[in-house]
Design a protein around this motif. Structure first.
Motif, PDB file in Angstrom:
ATOM      1  N   ILE A  51     -18.336  -5.554  36.463  1.00 12.33           N
ATOM      2  CA  ILE A  51     -17.085  -6.573  36.439  1.00 12.33           C
ATOM      3  C   ILE A  51     -17.984  -7.164  36.104  1.00 12.33           C
ATOM      4  CG2 ILE A  51     -17.018  -7.132  38.904  1.00 12.33           C
ATOM      5  CD1 ILE A  51     -17.181  -4.532  39.605  1.00 12.33           C
ATOM      6  N   ARG A  78     -13.974   1.726  34.005  1.00 19.65           N
ATOM      7  CA  ARG A  78     -14.526   1.349  35.690  1.00 19.65           C
ATOM      8  C   ARG A  78     -13.358   2.369  35.926  1.00 19.65           C
ATOM      9  NH1 ARG A  78     -14.180  -3.586  36.532  1.00 19.65           N
ATOM     10  NH2 ARG A  78     -12.823  -4.365  37.101  1.00 19.65           N
ATOM     11  N   GLU A  90     -13.846  -3.138  53.522  1.00 20.10           N
ATOM     12  CA  GLU A  90     -13.016  -3.945  52.372  1.00 20.10           C
ATOM     13  C   GLU A  90     -11.600  -2.120  51.738  1.00 20.10           C
ATOM     14  OE1 GLU A  90     -14.184  -5.863  48.985  1.00 20.10           O
ATOM     15  OE2 GLU A  90     -16.164  -6.578  49.259  1.00 20.10           O
ATOM     16  N   LEU A  92      -7.904  -2.374  53.623  1.00 17.57           N
ATOM     17  CA  LEU A  92      -6.312  -3.264  53.234  1.00 17.57           C
ATOM     18  C   LEU A  92      -5.675  -3.352  54.396  1.00 17.57           C
ATOM     19  CD1 LEU A  92      -4.831  -4.036  49.963  1.00 17.57           C
ATOM     20  CD2 LEU A  92      -7.125  -4.995  50.496  1.00 17.57           C
TER      21      LEU A  92
ATOM     22  N   ARG B 337     -10.140 -11.895  48.935  1.00 17.66           N
ATOM     23  CA  ARG B 337     -11.052 -10.802  49.057  1.00 17.66           C
ATOM     24  C   ARG B 337     -10.584 -10.449  49.256  1.00 17.66           C
ATOM     25  NH1 ARG B 337     -16.126 -10.528  51.687  1.00 17.66           N
ATOM     26  NH2 ARG B 337     -16.424  -8.307  52.516  1.00 17.66           N
ATOM     27  N   GLU B 338      -9.509 -10.559  49.492  1.00 15.27           N
ATOM     28  CA  GLU B 338      -8.739  -8.215  49.077  1.00 15.27           C
ATOM     29  C   GLU B 338      -8.028  -8.721  47.373  1.00 15.27           C
ATOM     30  OE1 GLU B 338      -4.333  -9.155  51.318  1.00 15.27           O
ATOM     31  OE2 GLU B 338      -4.132  -8.093  49.694  1.00 15.27           O
ATOM     32  N   THR B 341     -10.850  -7.340  46.228  1.00 11.86           N
ATOM     33  CA  THR B 341     -11.927  -5.936  46.088  1.00 11.86           C
ATOM     34  C   THR B 341     -10.328  -5.331  45.398  1.00 11.86           C
ATOM     35  OG1 THR B 341     -11.876  -6.288  48.487  1.00 11.86           O
ATOM     36  CG2 THR B 341     -11.056  -3.515  48.112  1.00 11.86           C
ATOM     37  N   LEU B 342      -9.794  -5.411  45.029  1.00 14.22           N
ATOM     38  CA  LEU B 342      -8.823  -4.800  44.049  1.00 14.22           C
ATOM     39  C   LEU B 342      -8.389  -4.576  42.793  1.00 14.22           C
ATOM     40  CD1 LEU B 342      -4.815  -6.286  45.022  1.00 14.22           C
ATOM     41  CD2 LEU B 342      -5.547  -4.245  45.335  1.00 14.22           C
ATOM     42  N   MET B 343      -9.462  -5.801  42.354  1.00 14.54           N
ATOM     43  CA  MET B 343     -10.119  -5.823  41.026  1.00 14.54           C
ATOM     44  C   MET B 343     -11.497  -5.133  40.763  1.00 14.54           C
ATOM     45  SD  MET B 343      -9.161  -9.797  40.115  1.00 14.54           S
ATOM     46  CE  MET B 343      -9.484 -10.448  38.624  1.00 14.54           C
ATOM     47  N   LYS B 344     -12.009  -4.774  41.714  1.00  9.36           N
ATOM     48  CA  LYS B 344     -13.325  -4.024  41.546  1.00  9.36           C
ATOM     49  C   LYS B 344     -12.948  -2.491  41.864  1.00  9.36           C
ATOM     50  CE  LYS B 344     -15.997  -6.976  44.872  1.00  9.36           C
ATOM     51  NZ  LYS B 344     -17.486  -7.437  46.052  1.00  9.36           N
ATOM     52  N   ILE B 345     -11.535  -2.001  42.588  1.00  9.28           N
ATOM     53  CA  ILE B 345     -11.518  -0.999  41.788  1.00  9.28           C
ATOM     54  C   ILE B 345     -10.755  -0.672  40.847  1.00  9.28           C
ATOM     55  CG2 ILE B 345     -11.929   0.100  44.348  1.00  9.28           C
ATOM     56  CD1 ILE B 345      -9.066  -0.382  44.585  1.00  9.28           C
TER      57      ILE B 345
END
Lengths: 222, 389
Positions: A51, A78, A90, A92, B337-338, B341-345
């Motif tokens: 990241i 990743r 986290e 949704l 934040r949402e 999160t999407l980008m982290k996954i």
């Protein structure tokens, strides 16, 4: 195998610098990362996951040189290699538990959503004790149940490495034990490498190794 | 794409109140210009089609808009009267075929059109039920007027009182409905047609007499002796032309001066049309108009106003676009934040943008659909209820 050599990363906003001269983690190991807040534990996780990009040094995960990959390649790496669990889950709110678990498949074209994946979701959810909650929304679950759903989401892609950033920080001791038992059983079964940031020193005995981030701080700051 | 739509729909449905407000806002913003555009186009078509069927209209000097609107659509101010002699002059001149029109009276708000049987043949109007008005006091109702007034052949209607508190004014006339016209999707649907002479009777130019000795109505008779009948002074509510009193009806004055509101003219050919127009061009008391040109001129005003409206709509669209952009920006901030999160996954920036774009597209599409449905419903209602013509 995770290998880090002469890693240097600096946040331009506050000038914080993380230096990791040398770090190696064997495949399938369960490693706890400890250290004071702001010592760079989450930053290292983000670097390992691709990241963030280091300013210098080398990071290798599962045989791939992460630091040298272009953006899109790093993202694909990743998706295929790393599962992430966060302290505040986290999830949704507008999706069901099942849809939250399947989220990596919804947002990544590189992953194929087929019958096998759905079976895996059922199997993981059953193993983590949320098999009957798959149609519920996160708001209808307890803290512990939400964290189990987040763990399911991290494991559903069968990653080689799971990075858990204080996943038990918001849980009571009983739930912490239950969750760790379940996660360890699943990662051991699959031979997954498991790195976890924690402030709870009572959990350290349960890990193969502990890496203290105080060791990475300059002498003056220790 | 399927998953992007699924996630977007899930988000919009979960926050359904927020979504509904946005959809309704967009729907209402687009509703008005779409509906106005549909109605103005329809209005222009309908008015143009009617005007195109009647080549010329003769009438008294005055507002050409009043004359055309009254003669073709039975709306607006009643123009000054044109003497019947004008109709006779066109008829006898042989340059065109004239049809007299006298539109002054109403029945429960529906216009009573005094004309001749030629009106029906020239405009292709046929009866759905019964017959055309053949006798004084007979009337035939347009399809919509009949529906609204609940009329059928054999029914009766009374013309509206013009001056309620003027006891010297003429009595309303009770009309006998002899037929109902087939629907023609024109102003004729909303009118009641009588012979022009019947209109003059409503005007009071013609009337009948009933001999007291032959009176059948007994409620008004106080005393009946040999050679003498005494009536009370109860108010007569209306006049009716019956087979018994028909023969007594007659007109006072010079028939050539009896009023008409217009004469519809079908010229024999283009040359006749030009000659007719030329004759009236120099007249100080009458005018000959081409309805199509007058309506085009009138629609020019309407479209000029519509252009202002269209320009305003462009501003509204710009304001809406800015408003939506603001919503998207605020939404991005709230959902930062949402998105992280999407980008982290593993979600790409392109996919995150795609999700936002899909949500916006769905909301816009739903808003436009709502605007379309509302506009369609409004258009249907206005056309069905003949609110425009």
């Amino acid at each position: 195998m995770i290998e880090v050599e002469d890693l240097l990363f600096t946040y331009e906003s506050d000038g914080f610098t993380l230096r990791v001269p040398d770090l190696a983690v064997e495949d399938g190991a369960k490693v706890a990362f400890i250290g004071p807040s702001g010592s760079g534990k989450t930053t290292l996780f983000h670097l390992l996951a691709g990241i963030l990009v280091p300013h210098s040094g080398r990071i290798s995960v599962a045989g791939r040189e992460v630091s040298g990959l272009p953006d899109a390649e790093r993202r694909r790496f990743r998706i295929g290699t790393i599962g992430m669990i966060f302290q505040d889950f986290e999830l949704l709110d507008h999706l069901t538990v099942r849809e939250n678990i399947l989220l990596p498949y919804y947002v990544n074209r590189a992953l194929t959503l087929d019958g096998g994946v759905h079976e895996r979701v059922e199997e993981l959810a059953r193993a983590l004790g949320i098999g009957s909650y798959l149609r519920r929304r996160p708001a209808a679950l307890s803290h512990g149940e939400r964290q189990r759903a987040a763990i399911c989401r991290a494991l559903v892609t069968e990653p080689a490495l799971v990075l858990a950033d204080e996943p038990t920080g918001n849980l009571d001791p009983r739930n912490t034990d239950v969750i760790l038992d379940l996660v360890f059983r699943l990662v051991e079964k699959r031979g997954t490498t498991f790195l976890m940031v924690t402030h709870d020193h009572s959990l350290l005995d349960r890990f193969d190794r502990t890496i203290d981030f105080m060791d990475f701080l300059p002498e003056a700051e220790r | 794409m399927r998953h992007t739509l699924r996630l977007s729909l899930r988000y919009l449905l979960h926050y359904r109140l927020r979504t509904a407000i946005l959809v309704v806002c967009i729907g209402l913003i687009f509703f008005l210009p779409i509906a106005v555009s549909l109605l103005v186009d329809h209005f222009r078509r309908e008015m143009g089609a009617r005007a195109a069927r009647i080549p010329l209209i003769a009438g008294a000097k005055g507002s050409r808009y009043d004359l055309v609107l009254n003669a073709l659509y039975f709306r607006g101010r009643v123009p000054d009267p044109l003497p019947r002699s004008a109709y006779e002059a066109i008829r006898d001149g042989g340059l065109g075929f004239p049809v007299p029109v006298y539109v002054r009276h109403t029945v429960k708000g529906f216009p009573v059109v005094g004309t001749t049987l030629d009106y029906f043949s020239e405009l292709g109007l046929t009866v759905r039920e019964g017959t055309l008005p053949l006798r004084l006091g007979d009337a035939v109702a347009g399809a919509k007027a009949a529906e609204a007034l609940g009329l059928s052949a054999g029914g009766r209607v009374i013309t509206d009182v013009e001056k309620l508190y003027d006891i010297s004014s003429t009595y309303p006339l009770r009309l006998r409905i002899t037929g109902i016209l087939a629907e023609s999707h024109s102003p004729d649907d909303g009118a009641i047609f009588v012979d022009v002479k019947t209109s003059w009777i409503i005007d009071g130019i013609g009337h009948g007499h009933v001999s007291p000795k032959e009176a059948k109505e007994t409620s008004n008779i106080l005393q009946k002796k040999e050679g003498e009948v005494v009536f009370n002074d109860a108010l007569v509510k209306y006049v009716e032309i019956t087979p018994e009193n028909l023969a007594s009806f007659h007109f006072h004055g010079d028939p050539h001066t009896f009023p008409l509101t217009a004469v519809l003219v079908w010229p024999r050919d283009a040359k006749s049309k030009t000659i007719l127009k030329g004759r009236y061009a120099v007249s100080k008391t009458a005018q000959m108009l081409e309805p199509e040109k007058v309506i085009a001129e009138l629609m020019g005003f309407v479209f000029r106003i519509k252009r202002f409206f269209d320009a305003n709509f462009v501003l509204v669209i710009i304001a809406t676009a800015l408003f939506l952009a603001l919503i998207v920006l605020l939404s991005l901030r709230i959902r930062k934040r949402e998105m992280e999160t999407l980008m982290k996954i593993g979600c790409s920036r392109f996919t995150v943008f795609g999700l936002q774009a899909a949500e916006l597209t769905i909301v816009l599409a739903a808003g436009l659909l709502l605007a379309g449905v509302l506009s369609g419903a409004t258009f249907w209602y206005v056309v069905q209820s003949h609110m425009l013509l």
